[in-house]
Design a protein around this motif. Structure first.
Motif, mmCIF file in Angstrom:
data_model
loop_
_atom_site.group_PDB
_atom_site.id
_atom_site.type_symbol
_atom_site.label_atom_id
_atom_site.label_comp_id
_atom_site.label_asym_id
_atom_site.label_seq_id
_atom_site.Cartn_x
_atom_site.Cartn_y
_atom_site.Cartn_z
ATOM 1 N N GLY A 73 0.532 -1.109 -0.525
ATOM 2 C CA GLY A 73 -0.286 0.443 0.184
ATOM 3 C C GLY A 73 1.082 1.310 -0.040
ATOM 4 N N HIS A 74 0.268 2.484 0.352
ATOM 5 C CA HIS A 74 0.891 3.622 0.313
ATOM 6 C C HIS A 74 2.005 3.979 1.342
ATOM 7 N N THR A 75 1.761 3.448 2.513
ATOM 8 C CA THR A 75 2.921 3.558 3.449
ATOM 9 C C THR A 75 3.605 2.457 2.786
ATOM 10 N N GLU A 76 3.661 1.766 2.895
ATOM 11 C CA GLU A 76 5.107 0.839 2.285
ATOM 12 C C GLU A 76 5.774 1.340 0.909
ATOM 13 N N TYR A 77 5.150 1.564 0.013
ATOM 14 C CA TYR A 77 6.157 2.500 -0.743
ATOM 15 C C TYR A 77 6.836 3.957 -0.506
ATOM 16 N N LEU A 78 5.690 4.944 0.026
ATOM 17 C CA LEU A 78 6.282 5.717 1.101
ATOM 18 C C LEU A 78 7.753 5.888 1.538
ATOM 19 N N ALA A 79 7.901 4.004 2.374
ATOM 20 C CA ALA A 79 8.574 3.806 3.082
ATOM 21 C C ALA A 79 9.733 3.561 1.887
ATOM 22 N N HIS A 80 9.332 2.937 0.529
ATOM 23 C CA HIS A 80 10.445 2.257 -0.221
ATOM 24 C C HIS A 80 11.183 3.454 -1.108
ATOM 25 N N LEU A 81 10.378 4.705 -1.492
ATOM 26 C CA LEU A 81 10.864 6.011 -1.900
ATOM 27 C C LEU A 81 11.948 6.932 -0.954
ATOM 28 N N ALA A 82 11.267 6.963 0.248
ATOM 29 C CA ALA A 82 12.321 7.097 1.392
ATOM 30 C C ALA A 82 13.845 6.509 2.142
ATOM 31 N N GLY A 83 13.580 5.165 1.165
ATOM 32 C CA GLY A 83 14.370 4.291 1.183
ATOM 33 C C GLY A 83 14.922 3.733 2.772
ATOM 34 N N MET A 84 13.940 3.523 3.313
ATOM 35 C CA MET A 84 13.961 3.590 5.240
ATOM 36 C C MET A 84 14.077 1.780 5.257
ATOM 37 N N SER A 85 14.873 1.795 6.038
ATOM 38 C CA SER A 85 14.803 0.504 6.133
ATOM 39 C C SER A 85 14.222 -0.546 7.915
ATOM 40 N N ASP A 86 13.933 0.775 8.584
ATOM 41 C CA ASP A 86 13.276 0.214 9.589
ATOM 42 C C ASP A 86 11.602 0.930 9.377
ATOM 43 N N GLU A 87 10.491 0.525 9.475
ATOM 44 C CA GLU A 87 8.940 0.394 8.877
ATOM 45 C C GLU A 87 8.825 1.614 9.531
ATOM 46 N N PRO A 88 7.866 2.418 8.830
ATOM 47 C CA PRO A 88 7.554 3.993 9.391
ATOM 48 C C PRO A 88 5.970 3.187 10.265
ATOM 49 N N VAL A 89 5.641 4.239 10.550
ATOM 50 C CA VAL A 89 3.929 3.584 11.956
ATOM 51 C C VAL A 89 2.615 4.208 11.796
ATOM 52 N N MET A 90 2.256 3.549 11.721
ATOM 53 C CA MET A 90 0.453 4.136 10.635
ATOM 54 C C MET A 90 0.341 4.938 12.522
ATOM 55 N N MET A 91 -0.019 6.551 12.042
ATOM 56 C CA MET A 91 -1.677 6.897 13.746
ATOM 57 C C MET A 91 -2.401 7.804 13.074
ATOM 58 N N LEU A 92 -3.448 7.179 13.481
ATOM 59 C CA LEU A 92 -4.613 8.052 12.892
ATOM 60 C C LEU A 92 -5.564 8.496 13.627
ATOM 61 N N ALA A 93 -5.887 10.436 13.207
ATOM 62 C CA ALA A 93 -5.253 11.293 14.547
ATOM 63 C C ALA A 93 -6.638 12.120 14.069
#
Length: 339
Positions: A141-161
């Motif tokens: 999904g979006h989150t994983e693709y954005l992490a890929h574009l950022a070159g991240m090794s750690d998983e980003p975190v989803m917050m609903l606010a």
């Protein structure tokens, strides 16, 4: 905090062209003064948006621009759009995989603009994952693709606010059975660290208070209803507290979300998807915002899907997108300095 940033627009992606993203953006622009919507630039097909404005009966002048720098001055008079051509004709409610590459290109462009400091934050309209998968998209999904574009090794975190509640699901889009298998102390600690850092940096909370939800009824009743609180959640809380993070729990989830309880924390770490989203959407269904924490740039999104069943009718509610725009702008001001 860095030096004050120049006035920059938010970069808004088209999302699924056959969904409601385009009309939500048109509605948000039309309500910009009354709803306090900050300047944004769409990455979309101007002809599609012009047609869509007529289709739903809303008076929005759409203006192509060559750069995001033009958008802030233009925003008071017209909706600025960085043109992106769609290869296939759009029929509301009927996603076409042929447009998948353009949907992805809009995300790529938005991220590039923000990372080069030509836009303040990324605000993504909802995507239709099945359509993108059919076009060859290889990310969940979006989150994983954005992490890929950022070159991240750690998983980003989803917050609903919302204005009254922030929730972070430790396990997300998996079955409840799989969530139990995936839940670990390491995952809770990771979410807690990323959440506390983001609350301090982007939400202006100097000493964030994290409540950690229990998994089992009555927080497991000292192991009588399950040992996850003892074996998994409590050790994670201890690790967060050792880091200097004000984390408390495990707290029984059935007493964690009422009005008085919500005054005692700044965010809740929840053990699975619905434990987080049911209370959030009950408290405030219309203005929930999906925020991706841990990225090297700011990203928010409406907390809903593509709503293809009502696309093109003008019945979609823009409240969540407008909340996502306002939140992204406020986060950018805190991270980079007010313009």
């Amino acid at each position: 905090m860095t030096a004050a940033r120049p006035p920059l627009p938010l970069a808004v992606t088209m999302g699924e062209p056959a969904g409601v993203g385009g009309e939500l953006a048109l509605m948000a622009w039309a309500a910009r003064r009354d709803a306090g919507v900050p300047p944004f630039v769409m990455i979309d097909d101007p002809a599609r948006l012009t047609w869509l404005a007529g289709q739903i009966g809303i008076d929005v002048p759409v203006r192509p621009v060559d750069s995001p720098e033009e958008a802030v001055a233009l925003f008071g008079h017209a909706l600025p759009v960085l043109p992106l051509t769609l290869p296939a004709a759009v029929v509301p409610g009927r996603p076409d995989p042929a447009n998948g590459p353009a949907v992805i290109a809009a995300i790529d462009r938005a991220v590039d603009l923000v990372r080069s400091r030509r836009a303040a934050a990324v605000v993504t309209n909802p995507i239709q994952k099945s359509s993108l998968y059919a076009a060859g998209f290889r990310h969940p999904g979006h989150t994983e693709y954005l992490a890929h574009l950022a070159g991240m090794s750690d998983e980003p975190v989803m917050m609903l606010a919302t204005a009254d509640l922030r929730v972070v699901p430790v396990t997300i889009h998996v079955s409840l059975r799989d969530a139990l298998d995936q839940l670990s102390a390491d995952a809770i600690v990771h979410c807690g660290r990323v959440t506390a850092a983001a609350l301090a940096r982007d939400f202006g909370i100097d000493s964030p208070r994290l409540a950690v939800a229990a998994l089992n009824p009555h927080a497991g009743e000292d192991g009588a209803m399950g040992r996850e609180e003892i074996d998994v959640i409590a050790p994670a809380i201890a690790a967060l507290r050792a880091d200097g993070i004000d984390a408390t729990g495990p707290r029984p989830a059935d007493t964690l979300f009422h009005a008085a309880a919500r005054t005692r924390y700044d965010a809740v770490l929840c053990m699975y998807h619905d434990q987080a989203l049911i209370p959030l959407k009950t408290v405030d269904f219309d203005t929930g915002v999906n925020v991706t924490l841990g990225l090297p740039f700011i990203r928010t999104s409406p907390d809903h899907g593509t709503a293809t069943d009502i696309a093109g009718t003008g019945r979609a509610n823009p409240s969540s997108l407008m909340a996502a725009l306002r939140m992204a702008d406020t986060m950018a001001a805190r991270r980079y300095g007010a313009p």
